[in-house]
Design a protein around this motif. Structure first.
Motif, mmCIF file in Angstrom:
data_model
loop_
_atom_site.group_PDB
_atom_site.id
_atom_site.type_symbol
_atom_site.label_atom_id
_atom_site.label_comp_id
_atom_site.label_asym_id
_atom_site.label_seq_id
_atom_site.Cartn_x
_atom_site.Cartn_y
_atom_site.Cartn_z
ATOM 1 N N GLU A 25 51.871 -20.684 -80.497
ATOM 2 C CA GLU A 25 51.221 -21.316 -79.339
ATOM 3 C C GLU A 25 50.105 -22.184 -79.877
ATOM 4 O OE1 GLU A 25 51.937 -21.192 -76.179
ATOM 5 O OE2 GLU A 25 50.126 -21.459 -74.982
ATOM 6 N N ALA A 27 46.951 -24.682 -79.254
ATOM 7 C CA ALA A 27 45.980 -25.020 -78.208
ATOM 8 C C ALA A 27 45.118 -26.175 -78.696
ATOM 9 C CB ALA A 27 45.128 -23.800 -77.903
ATOM 10 N N ALA A 28 44.203 -26.576 -77.840
ATOM 11 C CA ALA A 28 43.318 -27.688 -78.179
ATOM 12 C C ALA A 28 42.341 -27.284 -79.276
ATOM 13 C CB ALA A 28 42.548 -28.103 -76.922
ATOM 14 N N TYR A 31 43.209 -24.888 -82.630
ATOM 15 C CA TYR A 31 43.503 -23.452 -82.671
ATOM 16 C C TYR A 31 44.965 -23.192 -82.335
ATOM 17 C CZ TYR A 31 38.575 -22.386 -83.121
ATOM 18 O OH TYR A 31 37.293 -22.297 -83.594
ATOM 19 N N VAL B 186 43.147 -18.797 -76.676
ATOM 20 C CA VAL B 186 44.175 -19.749 -77.139
ATOM 21 C C VAL B 186 45.286 -19.860 -76.099
ATOM 22 C CG1 VAL B 186 45.942 -20.206 -78.893
ATOM 23 C CG2 VAL B 186 43.680 -19.421 -79.590
ATOM 24 N N LEU B 187 45.701 -18.730 -75.545
ATOM 25 C CA LEU B 187 46.781 -18.758 -74.557
ATOM 26 C C LEU B 187 46.361 -19.507 -73.291
ATOM 27 C CD1 LEU B 187 48.244 -15.127 -74.823
ATOM 28 C CD2 LEU B 187 49.156 -17.218 -75.800
ATOM 29 N N GLY B 189 44.573 -22.058 -73.353
ATOM 30 C CA GLY B 189 44.315 -23.447 -73.732
ATOM 31 C C GLY B 189 42.843 -23.721 -73.943
ATOM 32 N N GLY B 191 40.987 -22.787 -76.679
ATOM 33 C CA GLY B 191 40.650 -22.465 -78.055
ATOM 34 C C GLY B 191 39.321 -23.027 -78.497
#
Lengths: 151, 197, 374
Positions: A25, A27-28, A31, B186-187, B189, B191
């Motif tokens: 996964e 992410a922005a 990360y 993180v999941l 979004g 992070g």
């Protein structure tokens, strides 16, 4: 590493299943999360997991960060291996998120020997080193004949 | 016309190619831009799996030059692309040169569906070498929506917090140190909030 | 004990559908059919009449090249035969091949393959071979000692020398079946045929499948014998399925590939040897990824589905309709290039087992059924 373990008979999980269980996964801010199996706090065997040849089963999650051209940075992880019918019933290796207090007390890296509320500082290990441990032929394996004191 | 191809991710295709001597695979991608992306990912993935050097060859619409390049390639998997410029005649020419493309390691041809149709129509000898063709699933390695939601729901139940509460704590620098909270952000979004720690 | 991956990699190696026939023969993986093979026919007839000419036709992946190599090996067991196998496509771009090119390639290969130093005791004149080599490579510095000025003069001279040590020269030319049409084949081959005949050279070559149909068939009459290497008939009552299972078990043990999945693979191949091997390799791969130590029908099913979906690519609606008709009625009449393409590309398979029969490739049959369903 997982595929090698399967090919050498240490991991029952098929290669096709390994591909299904390993996910990413992104992410922005650079990360990302690498997951192996479902998030399983209740330790339910029916949720997706990896299974060793001796019946022990495990899952894991790893958080990483990549900032620009810097090398990949390890942020946090948890790997938990479970032994049905044994005591301890599980061992979990945690790497907490970085933080001043955490690191000052030397507990960023620790393991839980069969209890979520009991933790022991452990040496800092990379995810690869932990997987090597989980897939090892000798360590973290219950012998065929368990000593009376372990029952 | 087709009934749809099975889909495959980069990692699985790389694994298959690294274990199958002499096999020819075709990976169908959506468009020309996707060709380069797929080739780049395949070469990277094969590099981890393969004991031998992985080669990437672009055809330049010249089957003869491609054959020469094949012959000069080191042993190891070849990922080849650039077939979108091939006409029917070019495919026929490539078919006639088939013997010169033979290798001990496998070959992956990355192309669009239109190119594959032309190959099947004009290069029967080469087509007989192609064991498998798949549609590229560039998201095969990513968490699906149900998988992500399963993880988030498990986190919410375990810690008794909502997503908004976790975000608020992270913004205030008060999120616990446990690794699960890193995953949670993180999941969601979020992070970037890990930088606040 | 070999690890799992080593075992599977060995199976994969033995099931390499692109492996050269020489490799297959050297590994001992060739399985002869129960009836007289094309290799037996060609070698047998050349033994009787060494200067005869033969043309071999068969579908892509039918095993023609293996039969040609076997015929060569068989003939070379005789002291008075020298049989040379030549893959034309390895020496020249077939697209631009001319009749003179053909003779030059034969010259080149006869010169290279003949160990004339070893044959010197037979009175062979090596200078002819040296002049030939220099002429073919257009060496401006070579001092020619023989007055030979054309490929045909060199051919005559080379054959003359070779016949001092071996009575019968046989040239086997492969890959010409890849030429697009029979007209191109005719224009390249027929002129050269007369030169080879004049020098008493036995000749075997492959021709495009199109040469079997319509007016193109007249080209086959220019040869002494025509040999058709068909797909293996998998009809009930034929021994084709048994043969294909034997081919499979020569490469992977029955303990790994039991009878049921083996017969299923044989049936799904449609009798096309290359497809049998390719399907088997794909099924073995499924077994490997699945963590299974034996092949099952489920693995075969996945392999066949993946193969069939690929095999249907590139077809237009008219061609799909032709295939549907064959599937329903079993009839097929080749009236156009499009029909010929369906045969050449193995979407349609033609069987000769007492009668001519047509069928769609078994891997596309369920998919055609799916397309036909409302």
């Amino acid at each position: 590493m997982l595929i090698d373990a399967h090919n050498h008979g240490l991991l029952k999980t098929s290669i096709a299943r390994i591909h299904q269980l390993l996910k990413l996964e992104q992410a922005a801010a650079g990360y990302a999360e690498i997951t192996g199996g479902a998030r399983n706090f209740k330790r339910l065997r029916e949720l997706p997991h990896f299974e060793r040849d001796d019946g022990a089963w495990f899952d894991f999650a790893i958080t990483v960060a990549q900032k620009g051209r810097q090398p990949l940075e390890l942020v946090a992880y948890d790997f938990e291996i479970r032994f049905d019918g044994k005591n301890p019933a599980f061992v979990r290796f945690d790497l907490n998120k970085p933080g001043h207090q955490n690191e000052a007390e030397g507990v960023r890296s620790h393991l839980h020997p069969g209890a979520d509320d009991l933790s022991v500082p452990s040496p800092f290990m990379s995810p690869g080193e932990i997987l090597t441990l989980l897939l090892h032929e000798r360590f973290l394996r219950w012998p065929d004949k368990v000593r009376a004191t372990s029952a | 016309m087709n009934v749809g191809l099975r889909s495959i991710g980069t990692a699985e295709l790389a694994l298959r190619a690294s274990n199958r001597p002499g096999a020819w695979f075709v990976l169908i991608v959506a468009d020309v831009l996707a060709v380069r992306e797929a080739v780049r990912e395949l070469v990277t993935e094969l590099g981890y799996l393969s004991e031998q050097e992985v080669s990437s060859l672009e055809t330049q619409s010249a089957p003869e030059a491609l054959a020469a390049a094949f012959e000069q390639c080191p042993p190891g998997v070849v990922v080849t692309h650039g077939f979108e410029s091939f006409s029917s005649q070019t495919w026929q020419d490539m078919d006639l040169l088939r013997s010169r493309y033979r290798r001990d390691a496998s070959v992956i041809m990355v192309m669009t569906l239109a190119s594959m149709d032309l190959l099947m129509q004009n290069a029967p000898n080469l087509a007989s070498w192609i064991g498998n063709a798949w549609q590229w699933d560039e998201h095969a390695h990513e968490l699906s929506n149900p998988e992500r939601e399963q993880r988030l729901q498990a986190l919410r139940e375990q810690f008794g917090l909502s997503d908004q509460e976790v975000i608020a704590q992270a913004e205030q620098g008060q999120l616990p140190m446990d690794p699960e909270y890193a995953e949670w952000l993180v999941l969601l979004g979020k992070g970037a909030l890990l930088d606040h720690e | 004990m070999a690890s799992r991956i080593e075992t599977f990699r060995e199976y994969m190696r033995r099931l390499d559908a692109t492996a050269g026939p020489r490799e297959i023969l050297d590994l001992g993986l060739y399985v002869p059919g129960s009836k007289r093979t094309v290799a037996d026919e060609v070698a047998g007839r050349l033994e009787l009449k060494p200067d005869s000419t033969h043309v071999v036709l068969g579908g892509v992946g039918s095993g023609k090249t293996t039969e040609l190599m076997l015929a060569c090996d068989h003939l070379n067991q005789h002291d008075d035969f020298g049989a040379f196998y030549i893959d034309i496509s390895k020496h020249r771009d077939l697209q631009s091949l001319t009749s003179t090119d053909l003779t030059n390639i034969v010259l080149d290969q006869l010169e290279q393959l003949t160990n004339y130093y070893r044959w010197r005791s037979g009175g062979v004149n090596p200078s002819i071979f040296q002049d030939c080599r220099a002429w073919l490579s257009e060496d401006p510095y070579h001092h020619y000692t023989n007055n030979l000025n054309s490929p045909y003069e060199f051919l005559e001279a080379l054959i003359g020398e070779l016949k001092k040590v071996t009575r019968h020269i046989i040239v086997v030319l492969d890959s010409l079946d890849r030429l697009i049409d029979a007209d191109q084949f005719s224009s390249i081959v027929l002129d050269e045929l007369s030169h080879f005949r004049k020098h008493g050279i036995g000749l075997v070559l492959t021709a495009p499948l199109a040469a079997m149909y319509g007016t193109a068939r007249t080209v086959l009459d220019r040869f002494d014998r025509f040999h058709y290497h068909p797909w293996v008939s998998i009809e009930l009552g034929s021994d084709g399925l048994d043969f294909l299972v034997r081919v499979l078990h020569a490469r992977v043990p029955p303990s790994f590939c039991p009878e049921q999945p083996s017969r299923r693979l044989a049936a799904l191949s449609g009798g096309v040897l290359r497809d049998l091997v390719a399907l088997a390799q794909s099924a073995v791969e499924e077994a490997y990824l699945d963590g299974s130590d034996t092949l099952t029908e489920a693995h075969v099913g996945i392999a066949a589905d993946t193969f069939g979906r690929k095999h249907l690519l590139g077809l237009n609606p008219e061609e799909i309709e032709i295939l549907q008709r064959i599937r329903r009625t079993g009839t097929f009449v080749q009236t156009s290039d499009r029909d010929m393409t369906l045969l050449v590309t193995r979407r349609v398979l033609e069987y000769h087992n007492g009668r001519t029969r047509y069928a769609v490739h078994p891997t596309i049959e369920p998919l055609l059924d799916q397309l036909a369903s409302p």
